[in-house]
Design a protein around this motif. Structure first.
Motif, short mmCIF file in Angstrom:
data_model
loop_
_atom_site.label_atom_id
_atom_site.label_comp_id
_atom_site.label_asym_id
_atom_site.label_seq_id
_atom_site.Cartn_x
_atom_site.Cartn_y
_atom_site.Cartn_z
N LEU A 14 65.11 -13.98 54.51
CA LEU A 14 65.39 -14.98 55.52
C LEU A 14 64.25 -15.97 55.68
N ALA A 15 64.58 -17.13 56.21
CA ALA A 15 63.55 -18.06 56.66
C ALA A 15 63.20 -17.64 58.08
N ILE A 16 61.95 -17.34 58.33
CA ILE A 16 61.50 -16.91 59.65
C ILE A 16 61.25 -18.16 60.49
N MET A 17 61.84 -18.19 61.68
CA MET A 17 61.73 -19.36 62.55
C MET A 17 60.93 -19.03 63.80
N ASP A 18 60.20 -20.03 64.29
CA ASP A 18 59.49 -19.89 65.54
C ASP A 18 60.47 -20.03 66.70
N ALA A 19 60.16 -19.38 67.79
CA ALA A 19 60.96 -19.56 69.00
C ALA A 19 60.74 -20.98 69.51
N VAL A 20 61.80 -21.59 70.02
CA VAL A 20 61.73 -22.97 70.49
C VAL A 20 62.18 -23.03 71.94
N ASP A 21 61.47 -23.81 72.74
CA ASP A 21 61.87 -24.05 74.11
C ASP A 21 63.13 -24.91 74.08
N LYS A 22 64.26 -24.35 74.53
CA LYS A 22 65.54 -25.05 74.45
C LYS A 22 65.54 -26.38 75.20
N SER A 23 64.69 -26.54 76.20
CA SER A 23 64.66 -27.79 76.95
C SER A 23 64.15 -28.95 76.11
N SER A 24 63.45 -28.65 75.01
CA SER A 24 62.92 -29.72 74.16
C SER A 24 63.76 -29.94 72.90
N VAL A 25 64.85 -29.21 72.76
CA VAL A 25 65.70 -29.33 71.57
C VAL A 25 66.69 -30.47 71.76
N THR A 26 66.86 -31.27 70.71
CA THR A 26 67.82 -32.37 70.73
C THR A 26 69.01 -31.97 69.89
N VAL A 27 70.16 -32.55 70.19
CA VAL A 27 71.38 -32.27 69.45
C VAL A 27 71.81 -33.56 68.74
N CYS A 28 72.19 -33.43 67.47
CA CYS A 28 72.66 -34.58 66.70
C CYS A 28 73.96 -35.10 67.32
N GLU A 52 76.18 -36.86 65.93
CA GLU A 52 77.26 -36.91 64.93
C GLU A 52 77.88 -35.54 64.67
N CYS A 53 77.02 -34.53 64.41
CA CYS A 53 77.56 -33.23 64.01
C CYS A 53 77.31 -32.11 65.01
N GLY A 54 76.46 -32.35 66.02
CA GLY A 54 76.22 -31.35 67.05
C GLY A 54 75.20 -30.28 66.72
N VAL A 55 74.54 -30.39 65.57
CA VAL A 55 73.53 -29.41 65.17
C VAL A 55 72.23 -29.67 65.93
N GLU A 56 71.54 -28.58 66.33
CA GLU A 56 70.24 -28.74 66.99
C GLU A 56 69.23 -29.27 65.98
N VAL A 57 68.40 -30.21 66.42
CA VAL A 57 67.37 -30.78 65.56
C VAL A 57 66.02 -30.65 66.24
#
Length: 163
Positions: free
Chosen positions: A128-142, A144-149
């Motif tokens: 797997l690609a190991i991901m860091d935890a992200v503060d959801k309040s700083s996440v943007t959504v595309c 066009e497709c709705g994917v978190e960026v």
């Protein structure tokens, strides 16, 4: 890196295969990490070649928690919980120096369940690609497709839309 021994000044709990014990010392010798008990003897399952056996190191600063994902010979996790912030900081810093080729990832309070999911995937032969935890309040959504960026991204990595 030469040999470095760190004795815990506070309490450190060591958990492997759901068996808990106290860890009192950490020995860093070349690429090896040896976690020792109160007599300085290596704890069963706690002698690891950091750059050959480790898959990832997950850490959670607020709870002084480190989870080592061991890939070889069979995947398992080593959890370290420190009562003393200085011990946590010292062990994490020495791990970063010793395991220079391993992915270190900042996590949140779900660190144990994340580690277990990674181990299950490794046992199934999936890396797997190991991901860091992200503060959801700083996440943007595309739009066009709705994917978190990622915050600050100029384009969506999924559909290429300009953000």
């Amino acid at each position: 890196m030469g040999a470095t021994k760190l004795n815990c000044t506070g309490e450190c709990m060591f958990v492997v295969n759901k068996k808990a014990s106290r860890a009192n010392s950490f020995n860093f010798v070349c690429d090896y990490v040896l976690i020792g008990d109160d007599k300085g003897l290596p704890i069963d399952g706690a002698r690891i070649n950091a750059n050959e056996q480790l898959y990832a190191v997950l850490f959670y600063e607020k709870r002084h928690f480190i989870s080592l994902i061991v890939k070889k010979p069979t995947p398992y996790a080593i959890s370290l919980v420190f009562r003393n912030r200085a011990d946590y900081d010292d062990v994490l810093a020495l791990l970063e120096m010793t395991a220079s080729e391993i992915r270190f990832s900042r996590q949140d309070f779900k660190i144990s369940s994340y580690a277990n999911r990674i181990i299950d995937k490794l046992r199934d032969g999936v890396e797997l690609a190991i991901m860091d935890a992200v503060d959801k309040s700083s996440v943007t959504v595309c739009p066009e497709c709705g994917v978190e960026v990622q915050p600050g991204a100029l384009y969506c990595m999924e559909c290429g839309a300009e953000l």
